[in-house]
Design a protein around this motif. Structure first.
Motif, PDB file in Angstrom:
ATOM      1  N   ALA A  25       0.833  -1.210   0.000  1.00  0.00           N
ATOM      2  CA  ALA A  25       0.000   0.000   0.000  1.00  0.00           C
ATOM      3  C   ALA A  25       0.863   1.254   0.000  1.00  0.00           C
ATOM      4  CB  ALA A  25      -0.930  -0.006   1.214  1.00  0.00           C
ATOM      5  N   LEU A  26       1.997   1.213   0.689  1.00  0.00           N
ATOM      6  CA  LEU A  26       2.878   2.375   0.766  1.00  0.00           C
ATOM      7  C   LEU A  26       3.726   2.558  -0.490  1.00  0.00           C
ATOM      8  CD1 LEU A  26       3.975   2.023   4.488  1.00  0.00           C
ATOM      9  CD2 LEU A  26       2.435   3.741   3.526  1.00  0.00           C
ATOM     10  N   MET A  27       3.667   1.585  -1.414  1.00  0.00           N
ATOM     11  CA  MET A  27       4.360   1.740  -2.685  1.00  0.00           C
ATOM     12  C   MET A  27       3.716   2.828  -3.543  1.00  0.00           C
ATOM     13  SD  MET A  27       7.045  -0.224  -3.287  1.00  0.00           S
ATOM     14  CE  MET A  27       7.094  -0.658  -5.019  1.00  0.00           C
ATOM     15  N   SER A  28       2.538   3.313  -3.143  1.00  0.00           N
ATOM     16  CA  SER A  28       1.914   4.424  -3.860  1.00  0.00           C
ATOM     17  C   SER A  28       2.687   5.716  -3.648  1.00  0.00           C
ATOM     18  CB  SER A  28       0.475   4.623  -3.366  1.00  0.00           C
ATOM     19  OG  SER A  28       0.467   5.066  -2.016  1.00  0.00           O
ATOM     20  N   GLY A  29       3.597   5.721  -2.657  1.00  0.00           N
ATOM     21  CA  GLY A  29       4.346   6.925  -2.351  1.00  0.00           C
ATOM     22  C   GLY A  29       3.670   7.819  -1.338  1.00  0.00           C
ATOM     23  N   LYS A  30       2.422   7.501  -0.982  1.00  0.00           N
ATOM     24  CA  LYS A  30       1.689   8.289   0.006  1.00  0.00           C
ATOM     25  C   LYS A  30       2.009   7.813   1.415  1.00  0.00           C
ATOM     26  CE  LYS A  30      -2.659   9.012  -0.570  1.00  0.00           C
ATOM     27  NZ  LYS A  30      -4.101   8.780  -0.820  1.00  0.00           N
ATOM     28  N   ARG A 111       1.289   2.624 -13.376  1.00  0.00           N
ATOM     29  CA  ARG A 111       1.097   2.705 -11.927  1.00  0.00           C
ATOM     30  C   ARG A 111       2.262   3.462 -11.312  1.00  0.00           C
ATOM     31  NH1 ARG A 111       3.023  -2.306 -13.096  1.00  0.00           N
ATOM     32  NH2 ARG A 111       5.022  -2.839 -12.122  1.00  0.00           N
ATOM     33  N   VAL A 112       2.076   3.849 -10.062  1.00  0.00           N
ATOM     34  CA  VAL A 112       3.139   4.482  -9.302  1.00  0.00           C
ATOM     35  C   VAL A 112       4.000   3.397  -8.663  1.00  0.00           C
ATOM     36  CG1 VAL A 112       3.679   5.960  -7.352  1.00  0.00           C
ATOM     37  CG2 VAL A 112       1.752   6.516  -8.815  1.00  0.00           C
ATOM     38  N   CYS A 113       5.301   3.515  -8.830  1.00  0.00           N
ATOM     39  CA  CYS A 113       6.249   2.676  -8.098  1.00  0.00           C
ATOM     40  C   CYS A 113       6.963   3.601  -7.131  1.00  0.00           C
ATOM     41  CB  CYS A 113       7.222   2.003  -9.062  1.00  0.00           C
ATOM     42  SG  CYS A 113       8.492   1.003  -8.242  1.00  0.00           S
ATOM     43  N   TYR A 114       6.374   3.792  -5.968  1.00  0.00           N
ATOM     44  CA  TYR A 114       6.855   4.694  -4.926  1.00  0.00           C
ATOM     45  C   TYR A 114       6.706   6.151  -5.351  1.00  0.00           C
ATOM     46  CZ  TYR A 114       9.666   6.379  -1.001  1.00  0.00           C
ATOM     47  OH  TYR A 114      10.105   7.022   0.115  1.00  0.00           O
TER      48      TYR A 114
END
Length: 224
Positions: A25-30, A111-114
């Motif tokens: 879940a935190l790999m979204s960077g948020k 997708r976002v990678c971090y």
């Protein structure tokens, strides 16, 4: 282990399903709260708190406090890079989640990678920039060539004005779904931020999905 760094403790932490869901879940960077991460992990608030303390103590997470709120995020690019590499290994060996849905293809597309762009479009961008001679090899790996500096400047990105960071300017990151490299590092972060500023792409709330508009995809494909 008799020699070298002892990775067994970290592997054990990442290998727990609840903690793995939190890290993903935190790999979204948020940065997320303990309550939000408890929902992602499917555990109680008390259990989530125990997991988060272990991950923080191991150096995988960092904690930020704002008033009454406490936010957790990955401690750095190296953690995100390790998680993405493990996802690639799992995908390559056929260890995929059994639950499928409409988001699967969207995640594979972009997708976002971090903090940088991954998926089909991320790999497409990195491959095109390499073909166009925008990178050169240096002691630390990759760097922008003179042609690359002109290219990103035309896009509205100043390499000299990027915030100082321990992260390299350019870094390859193995993409778990395509199993080729996409662009990470400070430039990868700046490129994704620029696409968002231009209105080409937006992050879908509560997911890692990056959604390009029709115009944005057309402009992206023209460049890459």
């Amino acid at each position: 282990m008799r020699e070298g760094p002892d990775f067994t403790a970290i592997a054990s932490l990442i290998g727990d399903p609840a903690r793995a869901n939190m890290l993903t879940a935190l790999m979204s960077g948020k940065a997320l709260t303990a309550g939000e991460l408890a929902v992602e992990a499917g555990v109680s608030a008390q259990t989530a708190s125990s997991h988060l303390h272990k991950l923080q103590d191991a150096g995988l997470l960092k904690l930020q406090k704002q008033g009454r709120h406490r936010y957790y995020s990955l401690s750095g690019d190296n953690v995100a890079q390790t998680l993405e590499a493990l996802m690639g290994l799992a995908a390559g060996l056929g260890h995929m989640r059994t639950r499928t849905g409409p988001r699967d293809q969207a995640l594979r597309t972009a997708r976002v990678c971090y903090n940088h762009l991954a998926g089909d479009l991320g790999v497409q961008m990195f491959s095109a920039m390499r073909r166009q001679g925008h990178f050169e090899f240096c002691d630390t790996g990759l760097d922008l060539s003179e042609a690359g500096q002109r290219f990103v400047a035309a896009l509205g990105i100043s390499a000299q004005a990027m915030p100082r960071s321990k992260a390299p300017m350019c870094r390859e990151c193995l993409d778990w779904s395509v199993r080729q490299s996409h662009l990470a590092g400070r430039l990868g972060r700046a490129m994704l931020a620029r696409f968002e500023t231009l209105g080409w792409a937006r992050r879908v709330p509560d997911t890692r999905i990056v959604q390009f508009s029709d115009r944005g995809l057309s402009e992206f494909n023209a460049l890459f």
